[in-house]
Write a protein that holds these residues in place. Structure first.
Motif, PDB file in Angstrom:
ATOM      1  N   PRO A  72       0.814  -1.218   0.000  1.00  0.00           N
ATOM      2  CA  PRO A  72       0.000   0.000   0.000  1.00  0.00           C
ATOM      3  C   PRO A  72       0.849   1.270   0.000  1.00  0.00           C
ATOM      4  CG  PRO A  72      -0.868  -1.560   1.585  1.00  0.00           C
ATOM      5  CD  PRO A  72       0.446  -2.110   1.106  1.00  0.00           C
ATOM      6  N   ALA A  73       2.002   1.238   0.651  1.00  0.00           N
ATOM      7  CA  ALA A  73       2.870   2.418   0.662  1.00  0.00           C
ATOM      8  C   ALA A  73       3.380   2.731  -0.744  1.00  0.00           C
ATOM      9  CB  ALA A  73       4.038   2.205   1.616  1.00  0.00           C
ATOM     10  N   ARG A  74       3.783   1.700  -1.445  1.00  0.00           N
ATOM     11  CA  ARG A  74       4.260   1.920  -2.814  1.00  0.00           C
ATOM     12  C   ARG A  74       3.133   2.448  -3.697  1.00  0.00           C
ATOM     13  NH1 ARG A  74       7.236  -2.273  -6.947  1.00  0.00           N
ATOM     14  NH2 ARG A  74       7.306  -0.823  -8.674  1.00  0.00           N
ATOM     15  N   ALA A  75       1.927   1.917  -3.496  1.00  0.00           N
ATOM     16  CA  ALA A  75       0.787   2.391  -4.284  1.00  0.00           C
ATOM     17  C   ALA A  75       0.482   3.852  -3.988  1.00  0.00           C
ATOM     18  CB  ALA A  75      -0.435   1.527  -3.994  1.00  0.00           C
ATOM     19  N   ALA A  76       0.514   4.235  -2.713  1.00  0.00           N
ATOM     20  CA  ALA A  76       0.211   5.623  -2.345  1.00  0.00           C
ATOM     21  C   ALA A  76       1.256   6.582  -2.900  1.00  0.00           C
ATOM     22  CB  ALA A  76       0.115   5.751  -0.827  1.00  0.00           C
ATOM     23  N   VAL A  77       2.518   6.255  -2.725  1.00  0.00           N
ATOM     24  CA  VAL A  77       3.576   7.135  -3.222  1.00  0.00           C
ATOM     25  C   VAL A  77       3.599   7.130  -4.747  1.00  0.00           C
ATOM     26  CG1 VAL A  77       6.077   7.509  -3.250  1.00  0.00           C
ATOM     27  CG2 VAL A  77       4.933   6.932  -1.120  1.00  0.00           C
ATOM     28  N   GLY A  78       3.356   5.974  -5.358  1.00  0.00           N
ATOM     29  CA  GLY A  78       3.288   5.903  -6.817  1.00  0.00           C
ATOM     30  C   GLY A  78       2.167   6.758  -7.375  1.00  0.00           C
ATOM     31  N   ASP A  79       1.026   6.770  -6.678  1.00  0.00           N
ATOM     32  CA  ASP A  79      -0.073   7.630  -7.108  1.00  0.00           C
ATOM     33  C   ASP A  79       0.316   9.109  -7.030  1.00  0.00           C
ATOM     34  OD1 ASP A  79      -1.684   5.482  -7.623  1.00  0.00           O
ATOM     35  OD2 ASP A  79      -2.909   5.698  -5.804  1.00  0.00           O
ATOM     36  N   LEU A  80       1.035   9.472  -5.977  1.00  0.00           N
ATOM     37  CA  LEU A  80       1.472  10.867  -5.858  1.00  0.00           C
ATOM     38  C   LEU A  80       2.445  11.243  -6.972  1.00  0.00           C
ATOM     39  CD1 LEU A  80       2.004  11.231  -2.002  1.00  0.00           C
ATOM     40  CD2 LEU A  80       0.089  12.050  -3.375  1.00  0.00           C
ATOM     41  N   VAL A  81       3.350  10.322  -7.285  1.00  0.00           N
ATOM     42  CA  VAL A  81       4.335  10.595  -8.337  1.00  0.00           C
ATOM     43  C   VAL A  81       3.649  10.702  -9.694  1.00  0.00           C
ATOM     44  CG1 VAL A  81       6.326   9.639  -9.565  1.00  0.00           C
ATOM     45  CG2 VAL A  81       6.266   9.599  -7.077  1.00  0.00           C
ATOM     46  N   SER A  82       2.758   9.755  -9.995  1.00  0.00           N
ATOM     47  CA  SER A  82       2.076   9.827 -11.291  1.00  0.00           C
ATOM     48  C   SER A  82       1.140  11.034 -11.353  1.00  0.00           C
ATOM     49  CB  SER A  82       1.301   8.539 -11.570  1.00  0.00           C
ATOM     50  OG  SER A  82       0.270   8.364 -10.630  1.00  0.00           O
ATOM     51  N   GLY A  83       0.555  11.415 -10.231  1.00  0.00           N
ATOM     52  CA  GLY A  83      -0.256  12.619 -10.188  1.00  0.00           C
ATOM     53  C   GLY A  83       0.560  13.865 -10.422  1.00  0.00           C
ATOM     54  N   SER A  84       1.779  13.870  -9.933  1.00  0.00           N
ATOM     55  CA  SER A  84       2.660  15.009 -10.156  1.00  0.00           C
ATOM     56  C   SER A  84       3.033  15.135 -11.630  1.00  0.00           C
ATOM     57  CB  SER A  84       3.926  14.855  -9.313  1.00  0.00           C
ATOM     58  OG  SER A  84       4.852  15.874  -9.610  1.00  0.00           O
TER      59      SER A  84
END
Length: 120
Positions: A72-84
Motif C-alpha cells: 500500500p505504501a508503494r501504491a500511495a507514493v506511486g499515485d502521488l508521483v504519477s499525479g505530479s
C-alpha cells in the motif's frame, strides 16, 4: 511543500490545485506509518525476544513492506508521483484502507502471540 512549491505538474504544463494535493500527501503519510507499525509490532518484543533477531527481522521486513509491488505504501507514493507528472490529484484511500487492515491484523497477531508467552 505546498506553501513553497509551484502548483504545477512536473512538466509545468498543468496546474495542480494545492489543497487537494496537500490532502493527498497527508493521506499518503499515514499509509507508510501504518505499515511501519505493522512491521514493528511483528518484530519487536515480546514477539521476537532477542534483539539479535528482532533488529535484522525489522530491517528485512521494512524494505519489502514499503517497496514491494503489492505494498500500500508503494501504491500511495506511486499515485502521488504519477499525479505530479499528469497534474491529477489522486487520493490514496484504497492504500490507506489496505494499510489500516494490515496494521490491525499485525497488531492482533502480535497481541495473540505475546499473550501465549510467559512474561519471564
Amino acid at each position: 511543500m505546498t506553501l513553497i512549491s509551484d502548483p504545477v505538474s512536473t512538466g509545468r504544463g498543468t496546474r495542480v490545485p494545492p489543497l487537494p494535493a496537500a490532502g493527498a500527501g497527508l493521506l499518503a503519510a499515514p499509509v507508510c506509518a501504518l505499515l511501519g507499525t505493522a512491521v514493528g509490532a511483528l518484530t519487536a518484543w515480546p514477539v521476537l525476544r532477542s534483539p539479535g533477531r528482532a533488529v535484522p527481522a525489522l530491517l528485512l521486513a521494512a524494505v519489502p513492506a514499503l517497496v514491494a509491488s503489492g505494498s500500500p505504501a508503494r501504491a500511495a507514493v506511486g499515485d502521488l508521483v504519477s499525479g505530479s507528472r499528469s497534474g491529477a490529484v489522486p487520493l490514496p484511500l484504497l492504500p490507506l484502507a489496505g494499510a489500516a487492515v494490515i496494521a490491525v491484523a499485525a497488531t492482533a497477531v502480535a497481541c495473540a502471540l505475546s499473550s501465549r508467552r510467559s512474561s519471564a
